[in-house]
Write a protein that holds these residues in place. Sequence first.
Motif, PDB file in Angstrom:
ATOM      1  N   ASN A  88       0.824  -1.213   0.000  1.00 25.43           N
ATOM      2  CA  ASN A  88       0.000   0.000   0.000  1.00 25.43           C
ATOM      3  C   ASN A  88       0.857   1.263   0.000  1.00 25.43           C
ATOM      4  OD1 ASN A  88      -2.402  -1.435  -0.004  1.00 25.43           O
ATOM      5  ND2 ASN A  88      -2.587  -1.454   2.233  1.00 25.43           N
ATOM      6  N   PHE A  89       1.985   1.214   0.684  1.00 24.19           N
ATOM      7  CA  PHE A  89       2.903   2.365   0.650  1.00 24.19           C
ATOM      8  C   PHE A  89       3.344   2.642  -0.783  1.00 24.19           C
ATOM      9  CE2 PHE A  89       4.508   1.557   5.252  1.00 24.19           C
ATOM     10  CZ  PHE A  89       3.487   2.344   5.765  1.00 24.19           C
ATOM     11  N   GLN A  90       3.571   1.584  -1.542  1.00 20.60           N
ATOM     12  CA  GLN A  90       3.973   1.746  -2.942  1.00 20.60           C
ATOM     13  C   GLN A  90       2.874   2.475  -3.719  1.00 20.60           C
ATOM     14  OE1 GLN A  90       4.752  -2.265  -4.199  1.00 20.60           O
ATOM     15  NE2 GLN A  90       6.340  -2.590  -2.662  1.00 20.60           N
ATOM     16  N   ALA A  91       1.623   2.071  -3.470  1.00 20.86           N
ATOM     17  CA  ALA A  91       0.498   2.695  -4.169  1.00 20.86           C
ATOM     18  C   ALA A  91       0.350   4.168  -3.780  1.00 20.86           C
ATOM     19  CB  ALA A  91      -0.793   1.939  -3.864  1.00 20.86           C
ATOM     20  N   GLN A  92       0.737   4.489  -2.548  1.00 21.96           N
ATOM     21  CA  GLN A  92       0.641   5.868  -2.063  1.00 21.96           C
ATOM     22  C   GLN A  92       1.845   6.714  -2.466  1.00 21.96           C
ATOM     23  OE1 GLN A  92      -0.021   4.236   1.905  1.00 21.96           O
ATOM     24  NE2 GLN A  92      -1.876   5.450   2.103  1.00 21.96           N
ATOM     25  N   GLN A  93       2.784   6.100  -3.181  1.00 23.41           N
ATOM     26  CA  GLN A  93       3.943   6.782  -3.745  1.00 23.41           C
ATOM     27  C   GLN A  93       4.740   7.536  -2.673  1.00 23.41           C
ATOM     28  OE1 GLN A  93       2.346   9.070  -7.072  1.00 23.41           O
ATOM     29  NE2 GLN A  93       2.676   7.331  -8.435  1.00 23.41           N
ATOM     30  N   VAL A  94       5.082   6.811  -1.637  1.00 18.23           N
ATOM     31  CA  VAL A  94       5.943   7.409  -0.617  1.00 18.23           C
ATOM     32  C   VAL A  94       7.352   7.575  -1.176  1.00 18.23           C
ATOM     33  CG1 VAL A  94       4.590   6.435   1.269  1.00 18.23           C
ATOM     34  CG2 VAL A  94       6.572   5.170   0.396  1.00 18.23           C
ATOM     35  N   ASN A  95       8.142   8.427  -0.536  1.00 19.73           N
ATOM     36  CA  ASN A  95       9.510   8.685  -0.986  1.00 19.73           C
ATOM     37  C   ASN A  95      10.533   7.768  -0.340  1.00 19.73           C
ATOM     38  OD1 ASN A  95       8.179  11.786  -0.667  1.00 19.73           O
ATOM     39  ND2 ASN A  95       8.979  11.211  -2.665  1.00 19.73           N
ATOM     40  N   ALA A  96      10.167   7.136   0.768  1.00 23.36           N
ATOM     41  CA  ALA A  96      11.041   6.179   1.451  1.00 23.36           C
ATOM     42  C   ALA A  96      10.191   5.351   2.398  1.00 23.36           C
ATOM     43  CB  ALA A  96      12.156   6.889   2.218  1.00 23.36           C
ATOM     44  N   VAL A  97      10.674   4.147   2.708  1.00 22.98           N
ATOM     45  CA  VAL A  97       9.946   3.242   3.604  1.00 22.98           C
ATOM     46  C   VAL A  97      10.827   2.874   4.788  1.00 22.98           C
ATOM     47  CG1 VAL A  97       9.018   0.898   3.848  1.00 22.98           C
ATOM     48  CG2 VAL A  97       8.406   2.282   1.859  1.00 22.98           C
ATOM     49  N   LEU A  98      10.227   2.951   5.974  1.00 22.56           N
ATOM     50  CA  LEU A  98      10.886   2.478   7.192  1.00 22.56           C
ATOM     51  C   LEU A  98      10.169   1.209   7.625  1.00 22.56           C
ATOM     52  CD1 LEU A  98      10.311   5.850   7.510  1.00 22.56           C
ATOM     53  CD2 LEU A  98      12.062   5.482   9.247  1.00 22.56           C
ATOM     54  N   ILE A  99      10.935   0.169   7.937  1.00 22.90           N
ATOM     55  CA  ILE A  99      10.310  -1.084   8.345  1.00 22.90           C
ATOM     56  C   ILE A  99      10.925  -1.591   9.646  1.00 22.90           C
ATOM     57  CG2 ILE A  99      11.851  -2.417   6.826  1.00 22.90           C
ATOM     58  CD1 ILE A  99       9.552  -4.504   6.592  1.00 22.90           C
ATOM     59  N   ASN A 100      10.039  -1.890  10.580  1.00 21.57           N
ATOM     60  CA  ASN A 100      10.390  -2.595  11.809  1.00 21.57           C
ATOM     61  C   ASN A 100       9.798  -3.990  11.625  1.00 21.57           C
ATOM     62  OD1 ASN A 100       8.699  -2.993  14.792  1.00 21.57           O
ATOM     63  ND2 ASN A 100      10.921  -3.120  14.745  1.00 21.57           N
ATOM     64  N   PRO A 101      10.601  -4.948  11.154  1.00 24.70           N
ATOM     65  CA  PRO A 101      10.035  -6.212  10.677  1.00 24.70           C
ATOM     66  C   PRO A 101       9.355  -7.044  11.765  1.00 24.70           C
ATOM     67  CG  PRO A 101      12.303  -5.919   9.912  1.00 24.70           C
ATOM     68  CD  PRO A 101      12.059  -4.883  10.962  1.00 24.70           C
ATOM     69  N   VAL A 102       8.250  -7.666  11.379  1.00 29.97           N
ATOM     70  CA  VAL A 102       7.648  -8.690  12.225  1.00 29.97           C
ATOM     71  C   VAL A 102       8.608  -9.860  12.327  1.00 29.97           C
ATOM     72  CG1 VAL A 102       5.781 -10.383  12.371  1.00 29.97           C
ATOM     73  CG2 VAL A 102       5.278  -8.033  11.681  1.00 29.97           C
ATOM     74  N   ASP A 103       9.164 -10.244  11.193  1.00 35.48           N
ATOM     75  CA  ASP A 103      10.106 -11.365  11.084  1.00 35.48           C
ATOM     76  C   ASP A 103      11.226 -10.917  10.162  1.00 35.48           C
ATOM     77  OD1 ASP A 103      11.312 -13.743   9.770  1.00 35.48           O
ATOM     78  OD2 ASP A 103       9.890 -14.864  10.997  1.00 35.48           O
ATOM     79  N   SER A 104      12.449 -10.957  10.653  1.00 36.98           N
ATOM     80  CA  SER A 104      13.584 -10.455   9.876  1.00 36.98           C
ATOM     81  C   SER A 104      13.787 -11.230   8.578  1.00 36.98           C
ATOM     82  CB  SER A 104      14.859 -10.516  10.725  1.00 36.98           C
ATOM     83  OG  SER A 104      14.754  -9.645  11.831  1.00 36.98           O
ATOM     84  N   ASP A 105      13.551 -12.553   8.607  1.00 38.17           N
ATOM     85  CA  ASP A 105      13.714 -13.364   7.398  1.00 38.17           C
ATOM     86  C   ASP A 105      12.586 -13.088   6.408  1.00 38.17           C
ATOM     87  OD1 ASP A 105      16.071 -14.684   8.261  1.00 38.17           O
ATOM     88  OD2 ASP A 105      14.874 -16.019   9.514  1.00 38.17           O
ATOM     89  N   ALA A 106      11.358 -13.034   6.908  1.00 37.37           N
ATOM     90  CA  ALA A 106      10.207 -12.797   6.033  1.00 37.37           C
ATOM     91  C   ALA A 106      10.234 -11.407   5.407  1.00 37.37           C
ATOM     92  CB  ALA A 106       8.907 -12.994   6.817  1.00 37.37           C
ATOM     93  N   ALA A 107      10.945 -10.472   6.043  1.00 37.87           N
ATOM     94  CA  ALA A 107      10.986  -9.095   5.537  1.00 37.87           C
ATOM     95  C   ALA A 107      11.797  -8.960   4.254  1.00 37.87           C
ATOM     96  CB  ALA A 107      11.556  -8.160   6.599  1.00 37.87           C
ATOM     97  N   ALA A 108      12.713  -9.887   4.015  1.00 37.44           N
ATOM     98  CA  ALA A 108      13.581  -9.781   2.838  1.00 37.44           C
ATOM     99  C   ALA A 108      12.787  -9.723   1.528  1.00 37.44           C
ATOM    100  CB  ALA A 108      14.596 -10.920   2.819  1.00 37.44           C
ATOM    101  N   PRO A 109      11.879 -10.672   1.260  1.00 34.63           N
ATOM    102  CA  PRO A 109      11.096 -10.568   0.015  1.00 34.63           C
ATOM    103  C   PRO A 109      10.114  -9.403   0.019  1.00 34.63           C
ATOM    104  CG  PRO A 109      10.322 -12.419   1.352  1.00 34.63           C
ATOM    105  CD  PRO A 109      11.592 -11.948   1.975  1.00 34.63           C
ATOM    106  N   ILE A 110       9.730  -8.933   1.205  1.00 37.03           N
ATOM    107  CA  ILE A 110       8.801  -7.802   1.279  1.00 37.03           C
ATOM    108  C   ILE A 110       9.449  -6.531   0.736  1.00 37.03           C
ATOM    109  CG2 ILE A 110       7.550  -6.273   2.856  1.00 37.03           C
ATOM    110  CD1 ILE A 110       7.082  -8.663   4.682  1.00 37.03           C
ATOM    111  N   VAL A 111      10.715  -6.300   1.084  1.00 41.01           N
ATOM    112  CA  VAL A 111      11.372  -5.057   0.671  1.00 41.01           C
ATOM    113  C   VAL A 111      12.128  -5.189  -0.648  1.00 41.01           C
ATOM    114  CG1 VAL A 111      11.600  -4.320   3.069  1.00 41.01           C
ATOM    115  CG2 VAL A 111      13.528  -5.486   1.969  1.00 41.01           C
TER     116      VAL A 111
END
Length: 311
Positions: A88-111
Amino acid sequence: MSRLGTRIAAVVAAGALLLTGCSQGTPPTSQGSQASKVKLGMAISTLNNPFFVSLEKGAKDAAAAAGAELLVTDARDDATQQANQIQNFQAQQVNAVLINPVDSDAAAPIVAPLISAKMPVVAVDRAVAGTDVNAFVASDNVAGGRLAAEALAKAIGEKGEVIVLQGVAGTTASRERGQGFTEGIAKFPGIKVVAKQPADFDRTKGLDVTTNLMQANSNVVGIFAENDEMALGAIQALGNRAGEAVKVVGFDGTDDGIAAIKAGTMYASIAQQPEELGKQAVEVAIKLAKGETVEKTIAVPVVVLDKDSAK
């Protein structure tokens, strides 16, 4: 691939297509055409934890001070939900994303789609495993774990049986705090760790896990909890033994943790500075959105809070 990984991969694939479309027009980090007001997206693992509420406050204060717009989401400890929020952040065209991952391994494909599209990504408090994000803002959890071991050893006279309440499996915070504690406690041969069990950084689970572990290990004289919420749950489980027969050391230095230290039920906490983490993460993200260079790793110091220093 796990069921969780499959769900996340599907979400990420859809997000990658969306981000590709966005990047073909006006790139989110384009310096020339970028709107004067920076828009940031911040995905937090859970706001059902005072530590992350403080982190959010620091982030919001920093964004307001800089005149930036900050969109904050709460994943409620659900990695799939966090993947949707990043999309959704992508759709909102943000300029940068900050992530505090739920799961550090699962976050890799997310970002991964963000990184491919050259959108700045800042990891906060927890790393994104195996992925080269633009910056990582965190406390030194390994050093904090060592400090916790030293504090607990001091509290119990450097001998006796102890248990460890672990955080959410797969998070760097839990792994690193546990690593530091293991390294630190090894210096005290009179201390034996008789049990370790996850309680997911949660107070209620900390109570339940401590109750069960204490029934099976009645000689325990010390508990290290990888965050204050679990430590506070352990204190509830111990009742009048907390601070007397059993010493408890937590991690985070939350307001409730400090109150327990002052009350004598918690011996110490390794204090992070969550508001400072949020503040510095936003400041770094704004610099990246403007095309500026930043340090890859920004360390926010930790300190031991005991009854004297908590005052």
